[in-house]
Scaffold this motif. Structure first.
Motif, mmCIF file in Angstrom:
data_model
loop_
_atom_site.group_PDB
_atom_site.id
_atom_site.type_symbol
_atom_site.label_atom_id
_atom_site.label_comp_id
_atom_site.label_asym_id
_atom_site.label_seq_id
_atom_site.Cartn_x
_atom_site.Cartn_y
_atom_site.Cartn_z
ATOM 1 N N GLU A 59 -46.917 1.969 49.375
ATOM 2 C CA GLU A 59 -46.631 3.378 49.100
ATOM 3 C C GLU A 59 -47.794 3.490 49.651
ATOM 4 N N ALA A 60 -48.928 3.054 49.219
ATOM 5 C CA ALA A 60 -50.669 3.388 49.796
ATOM 6 C C ALA A 60 -50.507 3.480 51.941
ATOM 7 N N ARG A 61 -49.649 2.452 52.042
ATOM 8 C CA ARG A 61 -50.225 2.857 53.292
ATOM 9 C C ARG A 61 -48.783 4.233 54.542
ATOM 10 N N LEU A 62 -47.881 3.746 53.645
ATOM 11 C CA LEU A 62 -46.855 4.766 54.163
ATOM 12 C C LEU A 62 -47.456 6.233 53.795
ATOM 13 N N ILE A 63 -48.629 6.526 52.890
ATOM 14 C CA ILE A 63 -49.316 7.658 52.516
ATOM 15 C C ILE A 63 -50.092 7.464 53.878
ATOM 16 N N ALA A 64 -50.765 6.813 54.103
ATOM 17 C CA ALA A 64 -52.149 6.486 54.464
ATOM 18 C C ALA A 64 -52.165 7.194 56.237
ATOM 19 N N MET A 183 -45.021 14.523 49.982
ATOM 20 C CA MET A 183 -44.691 13.359 49.702
ATOM 21 C C MET A 183 -43.996 13.174 48.129
ATOM 22 N N PHE A 184 -43.003 12.402 48.292
ATOM 23 C CA PHE A 184 -42.758 11.746 46.581
ATOM 24 C C PHE A 184 -42.604 10.506 46.224
ATOM 25 N N ASP A 185 -43.541 10.100 45.158
ATOM 26 C CA ASP A 185 -43.178 9.095 45.109
ATOM 27 C C ASP A 185 -42.499 8.766 43.899
ATOM 28 N N ASP A 186 -41.937 7.670 43.399
ATOM 29 C CA ASP A 186 -40.631 6.479 42.790
ATOM 30 C C ASP A 186 -39.551 7.979 43.397
ATOM 31 N N ALA A 187 -39.799 8.016 44.808
ATOM 32 C CA ALA A 187 -38.284 8.563 45.314
ATOM 33 C C ALA A 187 -37.083 7.755 44.802
ATOM 34 N N ASP A 188 -36.945 6.674 44.881
ATOM 35 C CA ASP A 188 -35.872 6.104 44.910
ATOM 36 C C ASP A 188 -35.231 6.127 42.996
ATOM 37 N N TRP A 189 -36.048 6.570 41.979
ATOM 38 C CA TRP A 189 -35.542 7.232 40.770
ATOM 39 C C TRP A 189 -34.258 7.720 40.828
ATOM 40 N N PRO A 190 -33.765 7.480 39.345
ATOM 41 C CA PRO A 190 -32.929 8.459 39.971
ATOM 42 C C PRO A 190 -31.929 9.784 39.158
ATOM 43 N N VAL A 208 -39.913 12.492 57.247
ATOM 44 C CA VAL A 208 -40.568 11.745 58.536
ATOM 45 C C VAL A 208 -40.849 9.881 57.949
ATOM 46 N N ALA A 209 -41.171 9.789 56.557
ATOM 47 C CA ALA A 209 -41.747 8.534 56.032
ATOM 48 C C ALA A 209 -40.760 7.981 55.599
ATOM 49 N N THR A 210 -40.328 7.466 54.858
ATOM 50 C CA THR A 210 -39.510 6.565 54.177
ATOM 51 C C THR A 210 -39.850 4.848 54.127
ATOM 52 N N LEU A 211 -40.017 4.687 53.065
ATOM 53 C CA LEU A 211 -39.546 2.961 52.917
ATOM 54 C C LEU A 211 -38.333 2.210 52.679
ATOM 55 N N CYS A 230 -41.301 6.002 48.257
ATOM 56 C CA CYS A 230 -42.226 6.621 48.889
ATOM 57 C C CYS A 230 -41.621 7.693 49.980
ATOM 58 N N ILE A 231 -41.006 8.728 50.386
ATOM 59 C CA ILE A 231 -40.400 9.491 50.802
ATOM 60 C C ILE A 231 -41.328 10.481 51.598
ATOM 61 N N GLY A 232 -41.284 11.159 52.764
ATOM 62 C CA GLY A 232 -42.425 12.353 53.088
ATOM 63 C C GLY A 232 -41.445 13.339 53.361
ATOM 64 N N LEU A 233 -41.248 14.701 53.177
ATOM 65 C CA LEU A 233 -40.494 15.360 54.352
ATOM 66 C C LEU A 233 -41.122 16.426 54.827
ATOM 67 N N ARG A 234 -40.894 16.889 56.044
ATOM 68 C CA ARG A 234 -41.685 17.540 56.585
ATOM 69 C C ARG A 234 -41.441 19.520 56.539
ATOM 70 N N LYS A 235 -42.029 19.836 56.424
ATOM 71 C CA LYS A 235 -41.695 21.516 56.420
ATOM 72 C C LYS A 235 -41.333 22.053 58.263
ATOM 73 N N GLU A 236 -40.129 22.303 58.131
ATOM 74 C CA GLU A 236 -39.812 22.498 59.790
ATOM 75 C C GLU A 236 -40.130 24.128 59.933
ATOM 76 N N LYS A 237 -39.578 25.352 59.246
ATOM 77 C CA LYS A 237 -39.591 26.405 58.913
ATOM 78 C C LYS A 237 -40.209 26.917 57.743
ATOM 79 N N THR A 238 -40.342 28.680 57.364
ATOM 80 C CA THR A 238 -40.698 29.279 56.580
ATOM 81 C C THR A 238 -38.706 29.485 56.179
ATOM 82 N N LEU A 239 -38.938 29.156 55.092
ATOM 83 C CA LEU A 239 -36.568 30.365 54.930
ATOM 84 C C LEU A 239 -36.701 31.114 54.790
ATOM 85 N N ALA A 240 -36.204 32.038 56.036
ATOM 86 C CA ALA A 240 -35.625 33.312 55.755
ATOM 87 C C ALA A 240 -34.826 33.648 54.430
#
Ligand code: SAM
Length: 250
Positions: A59-64, A183-190, A208-211, A230-240
């Motif tokens: 997770e640390a490597r993915l964050i880095a 990014m969300f840690d523990d992204a595999d928790w129910p 944009v980032a997963t394990l 651990c999952i990273g999401l990129r905001k593509e645009k501001t929502l109308a």
């Protein structure tokens, strides 16, 4: 709270992390924290007393990697603990440290964590970059939003029930710039995976980032590209503004 080891935690990478020494040397979760804050009083207490609660090496490597690519000016984190993720975030990125600011939110740092995260940050030389908001995230985040911040990178690792994680994301989304990453840690928790399913299916965010997933993947996660702790999401645009009935089932 991920002291699991991932397959990609291979030995050859063992010394590339600024937190490597902490995996052995950091204090563990205290009995008081486990009982009074985590509200765990059964036979899981013994296991929890052996972990640090910090992000694991993969997770640390993915964050880095994510922070380095994004090179944030302003980053923000919910849940400081012993500082594993905060140190990783501060140590990554390419611009001079004097141009960076990293806000950490945690109500229990002085009490239950005995300022252990701040101490590790000081030892790592990052105190100047850090600003601690010692409060619950559901109070601190709306105040930050009112301050008009534009956040480049955010890491969510505070209280882990669905409602708290969703509220963390809700306010972070208001501050995250277009192209920024959350990014969300523990992204595999129910409790946490459904938050990500909602975001990716209903809002303009891309994965944009997963394990690698350690369990068999659900069909919806394969469809949405969600996997791992651990999952990273990129905001593509501001929502109308959406119409009031807008909802995509997920
Ligand atoms: C899993 S630990 C964070 C570990 C840290 N990210 C690391 O890698 O070392 C969770 C943290 O969230 C904090 N926390 C719990 N409830 C919170 C809340 N409502 N708002 C903000 N932080 C909270 C806890 O005090 C704890 O420090």
């Amino acid at each position: 709270m991920s002291d699991r080891e991932h397959p990609e935690n291979v030995k050859s990478h063992e010394h590339d992390l600024p937190t490597e020494h902490l995996y052995d040397q950091s204090p563990r979760l205290t009995p008081e924290y486990i009982s009074e804050i985590l509200n765990i009083k059964d036979d899981r207490v013994d296991f929890l007393g052996t972990i640090t609660g910090g992000v694991d090496r993969a997770e640390a490597r993915l964050i880095a990697r994510t922070v380095s690519e994004l090179d944030p000016t302003l980053s923000l984190e919910v849940g400081l603990g012993y500082g594993f993720s905060a140190i990783t975030i501060c140590a990554s990125g390419r611009r001079p440290r004097t141009e960076r600011r990293h806000i950490v939110i945690d109500p229990h740092q002085a009490s239950h964590w005995r300022n252990g995260g701040l101490k590790h940050i000081e030892e790592a030389g990052f105190t100047d970059m850090i600003e601690l908001r010692a409060d619950y995230s559901y109070r601190a985040l709306p105040r930050l939003e009112q301050e008009g911040l534009s956040v480049d990178f955010a890491f969510i690792d505070g209280w882990h029930t669905f409602d708290f994680v969703f509220v963390d994301f809700f306010f972070i989304d208001k501050m995250l710039r277009e192209g920024g990453v959350v990014m969300f840690d523990d992204a595999d928790w129910p409790s946490i995976r459904p938050v990500l399913r909602y975001i990716v299916s209903n809002l303009p965010y891309s994965v944009v980032a997963t394990l690698p997933e350690t369990r068999p993947r659900e069909a919806i996660d394969i469809e949405l590209g969600l996997e791992g702790s651990c999952i990273g999401l990129r905001k593509e645009k501001t929502l109308a503004p959406r119409e009031v009935f807008f909802h995509r089932p997920f």
